[in-house]
Motif scaffolding. Structure first.
Motif, PDB file in Angstrom:
ATOM      1  N   UNK A  72       0.856  -1.196   0.000  1.00 18.19           N
ATOM      2  CA  UNK A  72       0.000   0.000   0.000  1.00 18.19           C
ATOM      3  C   UNK A  72       0.885   1.237   0.000  1.00 18.19           C
ATOM      4  N   UNK A  73       1.086   1.800  -1.164  1.00 13.98           N
ATOM      5  CA  UNK A  73       1.995   2.940  -1.305  1.00 13.98           C
ATOM      6  C   UNK A  73       1.440   4.174  -0.600  1.00 13.98           C
ATOM      7  N   UNK A  74       0.140   4.404  -0.700  1.00 19.34           N
ATOM      8  CA  UNK A  74      -0.446   5.581  -0.044  1.00 19.34           C
ATOM      9  C   UNK A  74      -0.274   5.504   1.469  1.00 19.34           C
TER      10      UNK A  74
ATOM     11  N   UNK B 276       8.360   5.592  -2.409  1.00 14.59           N
ATOM     12  CA  UNK B 276       6.904   5.492  -2.585  1.00 14.59           C
ATOM     13  C   UNK B 276       6.385   6.558  -3.551  1.00 14.59           C
ATOM     14  N   UNK B 277       6.881   7.780  -3.404  1.00 14.58           N
ATOM     15  CA  UNK B 277       6.479   8.849  -4.329  1.00 14.58           C
ATOM     16  C   UNK B 277       6.942   8.535  -5.755  1.00 14.58           C
TER      17      UNK B 277
ATOM     18  N   UNK C 165       4.934   7.974  -9.405  1.00 15.26           N
ATOM     19  CA  UNK C 165       5.399   8.874 -10.468  1.00 15.26           C
ATOM     20  C   UNK C 165       5.296  10.336 -10.057  1.00 15.26           C
ATOM     21  N   UNK C 166       5.349  10.584  -8.740  1.00 18.45           N
ATOM     22  CA  UNK C 166       5.440  11.957  -8.234  1.00 18.45           C
ATOM     23  C   UNK C 166       6.924  12.295  -8.095  1.00 18.45           C
ATOM     24  N   UNK C 167       7.562  12.506  -9.244  1.00 21.25           N
ATOM     25  CA  UNK C 167       9.021  12.578  -9.257  1.00 21.25           C
ATOM     26  C   UNK C 167       9.574  13.771  -8.482  1.00 21.25           C
ATOM     27  N   UNK C 168       8.898  14.876  -8.539  1.00 15.32           N
ATOM     28  CA  UNK C 168       9.390  16.065  -7.824  1.00 15.32           C
ATOM     29  C   UNK C 168       9.373  15.835  -6.310  1.00 15.32           C
ATOM     30  N   UNK C 169       8.257  15.285  -5.807  1.00 11.07           N
ATOM     31  CA  UNK C 169       8.151  15.012  -4.371  1.00 11.07           C
ATOM     32  C   UNK C 169       9.150  13.934  -3.947  1.00 11.07           C
ATOM     33  N   UNK C 170       9.345  12.955  -4.816  1.00 10.05           N
ATOM     34  CA  UNK C 170      10.290  11.882  -4.510  1.00 10.05           C
ATOM     35  C   UNK C 170      11.709  12.424  -4.390  1.00 10.05           C
TER      36      UNK C 170
END
Length: 584
Positions: A369-371, A397-398, A402-407
């Protein structure tokens, strides 16, 4: 299973490097000190005290240099030889350390610390006869030093001379009186000599002297049980019951007895009695439960039997976070992730600055569960901002979302908290940052960061795989890509991902026949492991089939790749339409 009186092995934690320096004055004792000229003596004293000053401030390179200056002036000075032994011992150069300690004892045979250092190092090198000689000499000079008898007995024991080891402990007992630890050591020595009667007599003498002390009855019963003498154990436990039938340690010992004799119901009943006893503290109860769970695992029995006992304790101690943590661990073993997460959450909320609770919660969520994983990491970081593991999993997880900026933001914040000595974690951080740079099309930055990651851990397989694969996609430094990828397949020859990457690098180098073997194996091992074969791998196999003159079969795999879905290929549709390989 319960909190037993542990058999005490007198294992020596010998750290000779921590023995004190014995530089007492500027007139350092040496057999030839009087032969030094005034000028040499002044130089020697200067260099030696500078060495000790450097040692006090942990400047070990300077220590070594000053001591070598001293050696050049007087190579027979025992204090210098001893300090050089300490220096080499501190840098794990044990062969040199023992030689310098030995030489120190030659030039000052009466010094207690030199002999201790040399004797201890002899034990470490398994030179038992030399260790015995040193400790016998020390005991003769200082017969009231009780620690020396322990060292000497241990030297005899390790040399296999159990009789002399016992004799030495007997002498120690004459000095300090009856001592449980000494008796337990003697019990073990007699057991090694297969003299069971004398072994058990060592414990019986405590019962004879203190007949109403239940702990000695329990200890003797436990030792009988450990030796497989269940009938004798039961008789001793029965005598103990006449002293205090409600003693929780006796009850837990009886539970172990029933467990060993196959009476599961009686064992669980005894445990339940012990766990609800007001005489037993919570830490002891947790220890009993931990040992019980360990017994269930060891005997391959269902750990569910322990759940009811945990429930009993939870009612009795509803505000005990340690109980939540342990129960969570048990539920995790049973693969009850949601229930275990609830227990971990209770622990984390009660101890928000302790990373353990949040880490355990994370194990229940990632990668399923990534969220939830993101939520756990963010909650943890509101209380403990300097723990890199939460930034790492938050970033990963980010990335998966594919939330690359947050990751990238999470990983760049977290990497500054990684201990510089933890090179593997640094490599993992920079490897993930490299992946992100590639995804946001900063390829040169990605490759530079991969190099940085590999500078910390040259054998990080994940970094080696991704770096080589991305190089192959841009058709850059293919020889370097092949070298890196080859390391991964040698390390894990049945890993489908690594096999596909290596096959694709070989494909880009034009080695189509060999590439076919590796990509074929990637598909084979995926199927054997019942893992999905990605559209990307299926397309690769189609490409290599086309290049090895199997166009019909190539078309079949291109169509399978399309059916699989999720392909990011810009040419797959064209390949199927034209029935021809088209490079991207």
């Amino acid at each position: 299973m319960h909190k037993k009186a542990r058999v005490f092995y007198l294992i020596l934690l010998v750290i000779a490097g921590n023995l004190p320096s014995f530089a007492q004055s500027s007139q350092i004792s040496s057999p030839i000190a009087e032969k030094l000229s005034v000028d040499d003596s002044r130089k020697f004293d200067y260099f030696f005290y500078e060495a000790m000053n450097a040692k006090a401030t942990n400047q070990y390179d300077a220590v070594f240099d000053y001591l070598k200056y001293c050696m050049a002036i007087d190579s027979t000075n025992a204090n210098v030889l001893y300090e050089l032994g300490n220096y080499y011992n501190s840098i794990e150069s044990k062969n040199k350390a023992i030689d310098y300690y030995r030489r120190a004892t030659v030039y000052d045979s009466d010094n207690h610390y030199y002999n201790m250092a040399y004797g201890s190092m002899c034990l470490e090198f398994k030179q038992y006869s030399d260790a015995i000689e040193q400790f016998e000499k020390l005991v003769a000079k200082d017969p009231d030093n009780t620690d020396l008898y322990i060292y000497l007995s241990e030297s005899y024991r390790m040399d296999g001379n159990f009789k002399n080891a016992i004799s030495t402990l007997d002498k120690l007992e004459q000095i300090v009186g009856m001592n449980e630890k000494i008796s337990l050591q003697k019990y073990q020595l007699y057991t090694m000599m297969k003299q069971e009667k004398q072994a058990f007599a060592e414990i019986q003498k405590y019962i004879d002297k203190y007949p109403q002390e239940i702990k000695y009855q329990i200890l003797l019963g436990d030792l009988y049980l450990q030796a497989g003498k269940t009938q004798e154990a039961y008789m001793v436990y029965s005598r103990a019951k006449s002293i205090d039938p409600d003693d929780p340690y006796l009850i837990s010992s009886m539970a172990e007895y029933y467990q060993q004799t196959g009476n599961k119901d009686a064992a669980e009943n005894e445990l339940h009695i012990a766990l609800v006893s007001p005489k037993m503290d919570i830490d002891t109860k947790l220890s009993i439960l931990a040992q019980y769970v360990g017994t269930l695992q060891r005997t391959q029995k269902d750990t569910q039997a322990a759940n009811a006992l945990f429930d009993t304790l939870m009612i009795q101690h509803p505000q005990e976070p340690k109980l939540n943590l342990m129960y969570g661990n048990l539920l995790m073993m049973q693969n009850k992730k949601e229930e275990s997460r609830f227990q971990y959450q209770l622990f984390a909320e009660a101890n928000p600055t302790n990373p353990v609770g949040w880490e355990q919660m994370l194990y229940t969520t990632f990668p399923d569960s990534i969220d939830l994983s993101i939520k756990v990491c963010e909650q943890a970081l509101t209380y403990i901002t300097d723990q890199p593991q939460f930034y790492f999993y938050l970033g990963v997880s980010q990335y998966m979302k594919e939330n690359y900026k947050d990751a990238l933001d999470a990983l760049q914040k977290g990497v500054v908290y990684v201990d510089e000595n933890n090179t593997k974690l640094l490599a993992d951080f920079y490897g993930q940052i490299g992946d992100l740079y590639y995804q946001i099309e900063k390829r040169d930055s990605a490759f530079a960061i991969y190099d940085k990651a590999l500078s910390y851990d040259p054998n990080n397989l994940g970094v080696l795989n991704n770096y080589s694969y991305y190089l192959s996609l841009v058709k850059k430094d293919l020889d370097k890509a092949e070298r890196m990828s080859s390391i991964t397949v040698k390390a894990e020859p049945s890993n489908p991902t690594y096999l596909d990457t290596y096959g694709w690098v070989l494909f880009e180098q034009g080695a189509y026949t060999i590439a076919k073997i590796y990509i074929e194996n990637a598909i084979k091992y995926s199927e054997e492991k019942k893992e999905d074969v990605s559209a990307e791998v299926l397309e690769h196999y189609g490409d290599v089939l086309y290049k090895t003159d199997e166009p019909e079969k190539a078309l079949e795999y291109w169509e399978k790749a399309k059916e699989k879905g999720g392909s990011k290929s810009k040419t797959l549709e064209k390949k199927i339409e034209t029935k021809t390989f088209i490079a991207e």
